[in-house]
Write a protein that holds these residues in place. Structure first.
Motif, mmCIF file in Angstrom:
data_model
loop_
_atom_site.group_PDB
_atom_site.id
_atom_site.type_symbol
_atom_site.label_atom_id
_atom_site.label_comp_id
_atom_site.label_asym_id
_atom_site.label_seq_id
_atom_site.Cartn_x
_atom_site.Cartn_y
_atom_site.Cartn_z
ATOM 1 N N MET A 170 -8.451 -3.580 -4.927
ATOM 2 C CA MET A 170 -8.087 -2.808 -6.182
ATOM 3 C C MET A 170 -6.843 -2.006 -5.502
ATOM 4 S SD MET A 170 -9.705 -0.182 -8.731
ATOM 5 C CE MET A 170 -9.009 1.172 -7.881
ATOM 6 N N LEU A 171 -5.669 -1.820 -6.470
ATOM 7 C CA LEU A 171 -4.654 -0.972 -6.222
ATOM 8 C C LEU A 171 -4.256 0.036 -7.138
ATOM 9 C CD1 LEU A 171 -2.415 -4.208 -5.590
ATOM 10 C CD2 LEU A 171 -2.626 -2.474 -3.755
ATOM 11 N N MET B 267 -12.728 -0.562 -12.048
ATOM 12 C CA MET B 267 -11.705 -0.052 -12.860
ATOM 13 C C MET B 267 -11.970 0.343 -14.161
ATOM 14 S SD MET B 267 -8.787 -3.115 -11.744
ATOM 15 C CE MET B 267 -7.830 -2.809 -13.087
ATOM 16 N N SER B 268 -12.799 -0.408 -15.190
ATOM 17 C CA SER B 268 -13.322 0.039 -16.250
ATOM 18 C C SER B 268 -13.972 1.394 -16.089
ATOM 19 C CB SER B 268 -13.998 -0.914 -16.978
ATOM 20 O OG SER B 268 -15.059 -1.422 -16.321
ATOM 21 N N ILE C 234 -5.550 -5.275 -10.162
ATOM 22 C CA ILE C 234 -6.351 -6.293 -9.080
ATOM 23 C C ILE C 234 -5.280 -7.108 -8.349
ATOM 24 C CG2 ILE C 234 -8.124 -7.949 -8.826
ATOM 25 C CD1 ILE C 234 -9.129 -6.973 -11.507
ATOM 26 N N ASN C 235 -5.524 -7.081 -7.088
ATOM 27 C CA ASN C 235 -4.778 -7.878 -6.155
ATOM 28 C C ASN C 235 -5.096 -9.273 -6.559
ATOM 29 O OD1 ASN C 235 -3.473 -9.293 -4.072
ATOM 30 N ND2 ASN C 235 -4.391 -8.002 -2.373
ATOM 31 N N ALA C 236 -3.892 -9.989 -6.906
ATOM 32 C CA ALA C 236 -3.887 -11.563 -7.208
ATOM 33 C C ALA C 236 -4.572 -12.259 -6.253
ATOM 34 C CB ALA C 236 -2.665 -12.165 -7.265
ATOM 35 N N ILE D 162 -10.333 -0.853 -1.491
ATOM 36 C CA ILE D 162 -9.557 -0.091 -2.445
ATOM 37 C C ILE D 162 -8.596 0.686 -2.050
ATOM 38 C CG2 ILE D 162 -9.996 1.649 -4.427
ATOM 39 C CD1 ILE D 162 -11.603 -1.049 -4.698
ATOM 40 N N HIS D 163 -7.450 0.565 -2.362
ATOM 41 C CA HIS D 163 -6.125 1.198 -2.247
ATOM 42 C C HIS D 163 -6.093 2.451 -3.280
ATOM 43 C CE1 HIS D 163 -2.088 2.421 -3.487
ATOM 44 N NE2 HIS D 163 -1.955 2.682 -2.234
#
Length: 518
Positions: free
Chosen positions: A151-152, A405-406, A391-393, A98-99
């Motif tokens: 995740m960014l 995230m949610s 989300i990173n592709a 996680i960034h």
């Protein structure tokens, strides 16, 4: 004499065993117990396993206090954390990178703990990008390619860059699959993020948003018998109301910018649809500073400063070691009840909430939305966000990332904060339902502001991509401040000030040629 603490209360009063709340051994045991609890076959040990989970969680320290209390309530299944009932991620182990913002740490210290207790099969490893990368999109993209975080946590500018470059995963299908109620989020901001995606797709979700509104000191209005403004208020109405406080011992309007008197005039003009730089019919950028409409605003604002019904406070002295919120509140004229109204960004709301918590707030306050002309070119001032989650592709764990995230944007993690922490993180949340309804008069206006997301996106495009235009805007701020200061002091007329500004910027535009075109 104090009653002795029960043994479990004593444990809850302690500190976390480690910085992140879990030791690796404890985390392993929790996962093991949850796995046992979720076995399909019936077992006489299942109840014991669940109980052991609770005992283990009790040992995790003060930060599990609210979750443990909820578990101990026997009335409904809702009181049991997802980790001990229907955890959607229980069927496999996840390790997510996680960034997060280096200066923030909110995921590490606020999100990680409550998320893990609900989803113990997920491990979160946070990573911080070097700060200097945030000002260099290409270097930041290279860092993402190297580190590959799942995740960014992104500022708006970097989100726009990564979304346009295909670095982020589209969320529309994920949102539908998980039956997430996207309509619960502040609609203009969601639309802005779609605009940034370039194709109308959604590549990120916000946890908070920024805007601008009119702050009202209700006590000041009541004392003078002046009805409170309702609904959207135009710049003309604000100035008329402010002037009614002349000679009352309180200023009708406070200038939020403490360094530049022109800033208020510029804001009022732009909100009304006026422009300082505009395009001719031939598409050429022209200076439109010296117009009758701008002249009226300059005259009104200058008179307000001269007659005392507009107040500009002294700049804040932060000193070498900064300044506490309590001391800031003591030196804020609106907080001290000396100003009836203030047009200010939404982070001023956070300041006021903190002033209240510090016990130095003397104004009974509320907020009212500003009426923004549809043609206004500064609509980005009314629509933005500090944080976009994406989300990173390249991530292959989108289900777990989306669950995180949610969880973040849903705001339930706020329930674990004490009052001091809540006020420290006071902000406008993208999901209005998470806001404290008891204080709705403080924040409701921010959600009622009418802003055009497409025009805001255009404004960001100019701000981010047009360096020449940005330089002109910066010089206008400086030179406009100098001219307004001279007008207020009486050493220059409004006509002379606007003539000089117009001539100066016509010359600068001629030198820059077509560089200022969007």
């Amino acid at each position: 004499m104090k009653e002795p603490l029960n043994s479990w209360e004593h444990k809850l009063a302690g500190k976390p065993p480690v910085k992140n709340g879990f030791t690796s051994e404890l985390e392993h045991k929790v996962r093991e117990r949850i796995h046992m609890q979720n076995e399909k076959r019936r077992s006489p040990y299942r109840a014991v396993a669940a109980l052991m989970s609770i005992v283990l969680l009790l040992g995790c320290g003060w930060w599990f206090r609210d979750d443990v209390k909820a578990m101990l309530k026997p009335d409904t299944a809702e009181n049991v954390p997802a980790a001990l009932r229907g955890d959607s991620l229980r069927d496999r182990e996840y390790t997510l990178k996680i960034h997060q913002f280096a200066q923030d740490g909110s995921i590490e210290y606020r999100i990680k703990r409550p998320f893990i207790i609900r989803h113990p099969s997920v491990k979160l490893n946070t990573v911080d990008a070097p700060r200097d990368l945030y000002n260099d999109p290409e270097m930041f993209k290279a860092w993402v390619d190297k580190e590959q975080p799942d995740m960014l946590q992104l500022p708006l500018k970097l989100f726009r860059e990564l979304a346009a470059d295909g670095k982020l995963k589209s969320l529309d299908t994920i949102v539908k699959e998980h039956k997430f109620e996207l309509g619960a989020l502040y609609a203009p901001l969601v639309e802005l993020l779609r605009q940034f995606g370039g194709s109308g797709e959604l590549y990120g979700v916000p946890s908070d948003f920024n805007t601008t509104a009119l702050y009202i000191n209700e006590d000041a209005f009541a004392k003078q018998g002046i009805p409170l403004p309702e609904g959207e208020v135009s710049p003309e109405e604000i100035m008329q109301l402010a002037k009614r406080f002349q000679g009352t011992g309180i200023s009708g309007l406070g200038a939020f910018d403490r360094d530049n008197k022109f800033a208020l005039a510029k804001l009022l003009g732009q909100v009304s649809g006026l422009q300082t730089l505009s395009k001719s019919n031939e598409g050429k950028t022209e200076a439109t500073i010296n117009t009758e409409a701008w002249k009226q605003i300059w005259q009104t604002v200058a008179a307000g400063y001269q007659e005392g019904w507009i107040l500009q406070q002294k700049p804040i002295d932060y000193g070498k070691n900064g300044i506490s919120m309590k001391d800031m509140g003591k030196n804020d004229a609106f907080a001290q009840g000396k100003i009836a109204m203030m047009i200010a960004p939404s982070y001023f709301y956070s300041n006021l909430e903190n002033f209240e918590y510090a016990g130095v707030m003397k104004a009974n306050w509320s907020t009212v939305p500003l009426r923004v002309d549809p043609s206004a070119t500064n609509q980005l001032s009314f629509l933005g966000t500090n944080t976009v989650y994406a989300i990173n592709a390249a991530s292959t764990q989108e289900d777990a990332v989306w669950e995180l995230m949610s969880f973040i944007i849903g705001g339930s993690w706020l329930n674990g904060l004490d009052d001091s922490q809540r006020y420290a993180y006071a902000t406008l949340l993208a999901d209005k339902s998470v806001m404290d309804e008891k204080e709705s008069k403080h924040w409701k206006a921010f959600y009622d502001s009418k802003v055009d997301a497409a025009k805001a996106a255009e404004g960001y495009k100019v701000a981010y991509d047009n360096r020449a235009r940005g330089e002109l805007d910066a010089s206008l701020y400086t030179l406009g401040g100098e001219q307004m200061e001279a007008v207020v002091k009486g050493t220059k007329s409004v006509d002379a000030a606007l003539d000089e500004l117009q001539t100066t910027f016509e010359m600068r535009l001629a030198r820059k040629g077509d560089q200022t075109h969007e």
